[in-house]
Design a protein around this motif. Structure first.
Motif, short mmCIF file in Angstrom:
data_model
loop_
_atom_site.label_atom_id
_atom_site.label_comp_id
_atom_site.label_asym_id
_atom_site.label_seq_id
_atom_site.Cartn_x
_atom_site.Cartn_y
_atom_site.Cartn_z
N ASP A 166 0.84 -1.20 0.00
CA ASP A 166 0.00 0.00 0.00
C ASP A 166 0.88 1.25 0.00
OD1 ASP A 166 -2.50 1.48 0.26
OD2 ASP A 166 -1.73 2.00 2.24
N ILE A 167 1.89 1.26 0.87
CA ILE A 167 2.78 2.43 0.95
C ILE A 167 3.52 2.62 -0.37
CG2 ILE A 167 4.88 3.35 2.06
CD1 ILE A 167 3.96 1.93 4.65
N LEU A 168 4.11 1.54 -0.86
CA LEU A 168 5.00 1.64 -2.02
C LEU A 168 4.23 1.97 -3.31
CD1 LEU A 168 8.03 1.37 -2.39
CD2 LEU A 168 7.69 -0.99 -3.06
N VAL A 169 3.16 1.24 -3.55
CA VAL A 169 2.45 1.39 -4.82
C VAL A 169 1.47 2.55 -4.77
CG1 VAL A 169 0.96 0.22 -6.49
CG2 VAL A 169 2.73 -1.07 -5.29
N GLU A 170 0.62 2.58 -3.73
CA GLU A 170 -0.43 3.61 -3.68
C GLU A 170 0.12 4.98 -3.31
OE1 GLU A 170 -3.30 2.82 -4.84
OE2 GLU A 170 -2.72 0.71 -4.98
N GLN A 171 0.99 5.02 -2.27
CA GLN A 171 1.43 6.33 -1.77
C GLN A 171 2.68 6.85 -2.49
OE1 GLN A 171 1.67 6.30 2.56
NE2 GLN A 171 0.02 4.80 2.65
N LEU A 172 3.60 5.95 -2.83
CA LEU A 172 4.86 6.41 -3.42
C LEU A 172 4.90 6.22 -4.94
CD1 LEU A 172 7.40 5.04 -0.75
CD2 LEU A 172 6.45 7.32 -0.92
N GLY A 173 3.82 5.67 -5.50
CA GLY A 173 3.72 5.55 -6.95
C GLY A 173 4.79 4.67 -7.57
N TYR A 174 5.18 3.62 -6.83
CA TYR A 174 6.26 2.73 -7.30
C TYR A 174 5.73 1.79 -8.39
CZ TYR A 174 9.68 -1.10 -6.98
OH TYR A 174 10.61 -2.07 -7.24
N ALA A 175 6.32 1.85 -9.58
CA ALA A 175 5.83 1.02 -10.67
C ALA A 175 6.97 0.32 -11.42
CB ALA A 175 5.04 1.88 -11.65
N VAL A 176 8.13 0.15 -10.76
CA VAL A 176 9.30 -0.41 -11.44
C VAL A 176 9.03 -1.80 -12.03
CG1 VAL A 176 11.72 -1.15 -11.17
CG2 VAL A 176 10.96 1.02 -10.19
N PRO A 177 8.36 -2.73 -11.29
CA PRO A 177 8.12 -4.05 -11.89
C PRO A 177 7.31 -3.96 -13.20
CG PRO A 177 7.75 -4.13 -9.52
CD PRO A 177 7.93 -2.69 -9.88
N VAL A 178 6.33 -3.07 -13.24
CA VAL A 178 5.49 -2.91 -14.44
C VAL A 178 6.33 -2.34 -15.59
CG1 VAL A 178 3.45 -1.75 -15.39
CG2 VAL A 178 3.42 -2.59 -13.04
N ILE A 179 7.19 -1.36 -15.28
CA ILE A 179 8.07 -0.77 -16.31
C ILE A 179 9.01 -1.85 -16.84
CG2 ILE A 179 9.81 0.99 -16.82
CD1 ILE A 179 8.64 2.64 -14.44
N LEU A 180 9.54 -2.68 -15.93
CA LEU A 180 10.45 -3.76 -16.34
C LEU A 180 9.74 -4.71 -17.29
CD1 LEU A 180 12.97 -5.50 -16.32
CD2 LEU A 180 12.25 -6.44 -14.11
N ARG A 181 8.52 -5.09 -16.96
CA ARG A 181 7.76 -5.99 -17.84
C ARG A 181 7.59 -5.37 -19.23
NH1 ARG A 181 3.89 -10.19 -17.44
NH2 ARG A 181 2.48 -10.15 -19.23
N GLN A 182 7.22 -4.08 -19.24
CA GLN A 182 7.02 -3.38 -20.53
C GLN A 182 8.30 -3.39 -21.36
OE1 GLN A 182 5.75 0.41 -19.04
NE2 GLN A 182 3.58 -0.12 -19.04
N ARG A 183 9.44 -3.12 -20.71
CA ARG A 183 10.72 -3.06 -21.45
C ARG A 183 11.09 -4.44 -21.99
NH1 ARG A 183 10.33 0.29 -23.73
NH2 ARG A 183 12.38 -0.05 -24.61
N LEU A 184 10.91 -5.49 -21.18
CA LEU A 184 11.24 -6.85 -21.64
C LEU A 184 10.38 -7.21 -22.86
CD1 LEU A 184 11.56 -8.73 -18.21
CD2 LEU A 184 13.44 -8.20 -19.77
N GLN A 185 9.08 -6.85 -22.79
CA GLN A 185 8.19 -7.18 -23.90
C GLN A 185 8.55 -6.36 -25.15
OE1 GLN A 185 4.39 -6.64 -21.86
NE2 GLN A 185 4.10 -8.86 -21.88
N GLU A 186 8.81 -5.08 -24.92
CA GLU A 186 9.16 -4.17 -26.02
C GLU A 186 10.43 -4.66 -26.75
OE1 GLU A 186 8.24 -0.53 -27.98
OE2 GLU A 186 7.16 -1.43 -26.29
N LEU A 187 11.40 -5.17 -25.97
CA LEU A 187 12.66 -5.63 -26.55
C LEU A 187 12.58 -7.09 -27.00
CD1 LEU A 187 14.96 -4.05 -23.81
CD2 LEU A 187 14.89 -3.33 -26.20
N ASN A 188 11.39 -7.67 -26.83
CA ASN A 188 11.15 -9.04 -27.24
C ASN A 188 12.08 -10.03 -26.53
OD1 ASN A 188 9.50 -10.67 -28.62
ND2 ASN A 188 10.49 -10.47 -30.61
#
Length: 269
Positions: free
Chosen positions: A80-102
């Protein structure tokens, strides 16, 4: 282990915090040194706080006792603190980059500092088998309840990498570990030792301003920040090639973005 005088420790720590808040740096440093004298293992992170005020030696990493205490205390409210309050989205960004780079799918993933399983959960469908490591037992318990990992260990990351003799991994992730480490050689060497040639090492860092020439220092929020050139040179020295280094906002801190990088590196082989 020597028994700590909890009352004296709390009193010393609160005094040090109050002095730091009041801007009396010299007195605050002295007070944090008193804290360290009572609690040499440094559960409260006094050494990191001294460094964040620009005094003393920059420690090579945050003390294990401090990291363990910090995350054990916050395990229940961590996401709750990390995602909701601090806007932490690194795992999601990592997934996007891996998919983008195939890149992927992967056979075996090692999730260093897995916490409650944010990265493991985000990448679960891209990997056959995931092992998670974290220093905080409370965090690992929460990750275990989610049933995301084939294997979970409570261990300090560098120690685990040093001792591990499981099969090597083709993906090693370390999202939000670097803010607790100064010197990166043990982590990078350890990751390389536990990977297959051509495997990927993906991690996030918080970045020093380009005008700062030091390799790393403790920032104002008691988190280590690293220079981009230091990260690149250490990866090169430990056998990695940088696939991509993306500028990201790691999290919000007091309403301000924490600039950082998401790095995807490949082990030469």
């Amino acid at each position: 282990m020597t028994k700590i005088d909890e009352e004296a420790l709390a009193e010393a720590y609160n005094r040090a915090l109050a002095l730091e808040k009041a801007g009396d740096i010299d007195a605050a440093v002295k007070a944090y040194e008193d804290v360290l004298a009572i609690d040499p293992e440094d559960h409260g992170g006094a050494a990191v706080r001294i460094a964040s005020m620009g005094r003393g030696e920059t420690p090579p990493r945050a003390p294990d006792a401090y990291v363990e205490t910090l995350f054990d205390q916050h395990a229940e409210s961590f996401e709750d603190i990390l995602v909701e309050q601090l806007g932490y989205a690194v795992p999601v960004i990592l997934r996007q980059r891996l998919q983008e780079l195939n890149l992927g799918p992967f056979k075996r993933m090692l999730d260093l500092g897995c916490g409650t399983g944010l990265t493991g959960g985000t990448l679960r469908d891209m990997v056959d088998d995931i092992t998670g490591i974290d220093l905080s037992e409370n965090m690992v318990e929460i990750a275990h309840e989610k049933d995301l990992y084939e294997t979970l260990y409570v261990a300090e990351v560098e120690d685990f990498l040093d001792d591990n003799d499981d099969e090597p991994f083709d993906l090693v992730t370390a999202t939000d570990i670097l803010p607790y480490l100064g010197a990166l050689e043990p982590l990078f060497f350890g990751a390389a030792e536990n990977m297959v040639p051509g495997g990927l090492f993906a991690f996030s860092s918080e970045t020093l301003p380009a005008s700062d020439t030091t390799p790393y220092r403790v920032g104002p929020h008691q988190r280590f920040v690293h220079s981009e050139s230091y990260i690149r040179s250490r990866l090169e020295e430990t056998g990695f090639t940088v696939v991509e280094m993306t500028e990201i906002n790691v999290r919000m801190q007091d309403g301000n973005p924490s600039p950082g990088h998401l790095v995807i590196a490949k082990l030469k082989g």
